[in-house]
Design a protein around this motif. Structure first.
Motif, mmCIF file in Angstrom:
data_model
loop_
_atom_site.group_PDB
_atom_site.id
_atom_site.type_symbol
_atom_site.label_atom_id
_atom_site.label_comp_id
_atom_site.label_asym_id
_atom_site.label_seq_id
_atom_site.Cartn_x
_atom_site.Cartn_y
_atom_site.Cartn_z
ATOM 1 N N ARG A 15 9.022 15.128 0.621
ATOM 2 C CA ARG A 15 9.436 15.224 2.028
ATOM 3 C C ARG A 15 8.637 14.200 2.815
ATOM 4 N NH1 ARG A 15 8.797 20.987 5.046
ATOM 5 N NH2 ARG A 15 9.771 20.468 7.015
ATOM 6 N N SER A 16 9.268 13.121 3.264
ATOM 7 C CA SER A 16 8.558 12.042 3.938
ATOM 8 C C SER A 16 7.716 12.581 5.077
ATOM 9 C CB SER A 16 9.540 10.998 4.458
ATOM 10 O OG SER A 16 10.176 10.364 3.374
ATOM 11 N N SER A 17 6.449 12.146 5.113
ATOM 12 C CA SER A 17 5.473 12.668 6.071
ATOM 13 C C SER A 17 4.577 11.529 6.560
ATOM 14 C CB SER A 17 4.599 13.737 5.407
ATOM 15 O OG SER A 17 5.400 14.766 4.864
ATOM 16 N N PHE A 18 4.192 11.608 7.834
ATOM 17 C CA PHE A 18 3.388 10.556 8.449
ATOM 18 C C PHE A 18 2.352 11.152 9.398
ATOM 19 C CE2 PHE A 18 7.235 8.445 7.203
ATOM 20 C CZ PHE A 18 6.846 7.172 6.861
ATOM 21 N N HIS A 19 1.212 10.483 9.502
ATOM 22 C CA HIS A 19 0.199 10.765 10.510
ATOM 23 C C HIS A 19 0.483 9.828 11.686
ATOM 24 C CE1 HIS A 19 -2.290 13.135 7.754
ATOM 25 N NE2 HIS A 19 -1.930 12.243 6.843
ATOM 26 N N LEU A 20 0.272 10.303 12.899
ATOM 27 C CA LEU A 20 0.474 9.521 14.111
ATOM 28 C C LEU A 20 -0.775 9.667 14.968
ATOM 29 C CD1 LEU A 20 2.241 7.950 16.175
ATOM 30 C CD2 LEU A 20 3.156 10.169 16.892
ATOM 31 N N ASN A 21 -1.371 8.546 15.333
ATOM 32 C CA ASN A 21 -2.599 8.576 16.127
ATOM 33 C C ASN A 21 -2.486 7.646 17.324
ATOM 34 O OD1 ASN A 21 -3.577 8.766 12.994
ATOM 35 N ND2 ASN A 21 -4.618 10.208 14.335
ATOM 36 N N ASP A 60 0.849 -1.183 0.000
ATOM 37 C CA ASP A 60 0.000 0.000 0.000
ATOM 38 C C ASP A 60 0.890 1.241 0.000
ATOM 39 O OD1 ASP A 60 -1.970 1.890 0.344
ATOM 40 O OD2 ASP A 60 -2.701 1.101 2.250
ATOM 41 N N VAL A 61 0.738 2.142 -0.982
ATOM 42 C CA VAL A 61 1.604 3.322 -1.069
ATOM 43 C C VAL A 61 1.362 4.301 0.074
ATOM 44 C CG1 VAL A 61 1.965 3.174 -3.551
ATOM 45 C CG2 VAL A 61 0.058 4.520 -2.667
ATOM 46 N N ALA A 62 0.187 4.306 0.643
ATOM 47 C CA ALA A 62 -0.115 5.140 1.808
ATOM 48 C C ALA A 62 -0.358 4.211 2.994
ATOM 49 C CB ALA A 62 -1.325 6.019 1.552
ATOM 50 N N LYS A 92 1.702 6.635 6.396
ATOM 51 C CA LYS A 92 2.436 7.492 5.470
ATOM 52 C C LYS A 92 1.461 8.388 4.727
ATOM 53 C CE LYS A 92 5.960 7.189 1.919
ATOM 54 N NZ LYS A 92 6.847 6.264 1.208
ATOM 55 N N ASP A 93 1.820 9.661 4.602
ATOM 56 C CA ASP A 93 1.069 10.615 3.786
ATOM 57 C C ASP A 93 1.736 10.571 2.413
ATOM 58 O OD1 ASP A 93 0.057 12.836 2.438
ATOM 59 O OD2 ASP A 93 -0.027 14.066 4.255
ATOM 60 N N PHE A 94 1.181 9.762 1.520
ATOM 61 C CA PHE A 94 1.844 9.475 0.249
ATOM 62 C C PHE A 94 2.113 10.723 -0.578
ATOM 63 C CE2 PHE A 94 1.692 8.439 -4.304
ATOM 64 C CZ PHE A 94 2.834 7.660 -4.379
ATOM 65 N N ALA A 95 1.143 11.571 -0.771
ATOM 66 C CA ALA A 95 1.317 12.758 -1.620
ATOM 67 C C ALA A 95 2.401 13.680 -1.059
ATOM 68 C CB ALA A 95 0.001 13.511 -1.770
ATOM 69 N N ALA A 96 2.340 13.981 0.224
ATOM 70 C CA ALA A 96 3.341 14.865 0.831
ATOM 71 C C ALA A 96 4.720 14.217 0.848
ATOM 72 C CB ALA A 96 2.919 15.240 2.243
ATOM 73 N N SER A 97 4.766 12.888 0.871
ATOM 74 C CA SER A 97 6.028 12.169 0.962
ATOM 75 C C SER A 97 6.797 12.095 -0.347
ATOM 76 C CB SER A 97 5.792 10.749 1.486
ATOM 77 O OG SER A 97 5.360 10.794 2.819
ATOM 78 N N LEU A 98 6.199 12.531 -1.434
ATOM 79 C CA LEU A 98 6.931 12.503 -2.698
ATOM 80 C C LEU A 98 8.196 13.357 -2.624
ATOM 81 C CD1 LEU A 98 3.976 12.576 -5.232
ATOM 82 C CD2 LEU A 98 5.453 10.633 -4.639
#
Length: 191
Positions: free
Chosen positions: A104-110, A76-78, A96-102
């Protein structure tokens, strides 16, 4: 360490061990003076697995699982990863926030009572990492979406082997979730 004996830890270190078929990590407590303390867990991830899963054990014998994270779906890309205690209790998740990671690697944390977002701190290094195979030092900052306060940082030290200092200023972040995110960032960014 048992799975319930340590819920919050303000600082720890993650060190990767080099092996042929698996990514192995040591999670080490930081002493008050900043030196490495006791080993808290050992993590192992099989390389090229169809569905990402990392289990954290009490020691190298791998007889006592403490916690871990697992991808919700294959390839899964996201990708979203659930972090669970040894008894299956869900501690939180990261995705992973796929679009933002193109760029600058970005992630949601819950986690219960926490909704945070993390990105690589330096956008220039983020782009350079994608273009050059070099062990750059890179850092992630996770901030609370509601307040903007820092909840977790993971700073890669400049070295050939992956080593990280993880700071957790927010007591809502369970140690097991923080360790999973720190190891997950390394394992997922190695691709």
């Amino acid at each position: 360490m048992t799975s319930s004996s340590l819920q919050y830890l303000p600082r720890f270190f993650v060190k990767q061990r080099l092996t042929m078929m698996v990514n192995r990590y040591e999670i080490v407590e930081a002493n008050p003076d900043g030196s490495p303390g006791r080993m808290l867990a050992v993590a192992q991830q099989k390389r090229m697995a169809m569905k990402e899963q990392v289990t954290f054990y009490a020691d190298d014998t791998k007889t006592l699982p403490l916690f871990g994270f697992k991808a919700r779906r294959m390839m899964d890309v996201a990708a979203a990863y659930d972090v669970t205690a040894a008894d299956g209790t869900v501690l939180g998740s990261f995705q992973k926030d796929f679009a933002a990671s193109l760029l600058r690697s970005s992630f949601h944390l819950n986690a219960p009572g926490l909704d945070a977002y993390g990105q690589e701190r330096n956008s220039l290094i983020a782009v350079a990492r994608r273009l050059v195979d070099f062990p750059f030092s890179f850092h992630f900052d996770f901030t609370d979406k509601a307040t903007g306060a820092t909840v977790l940082t993971s700073e890669r030290q400049f070295s050939l082997r992956d080593r990280y200092t993880v700071d957790v200023p927010d007591q809502r972040v369970d140690f097991r979730l923080a360790a999973s995110v720190a190891v997950g960032l390394d394992a997922l960014l190695q691709r």
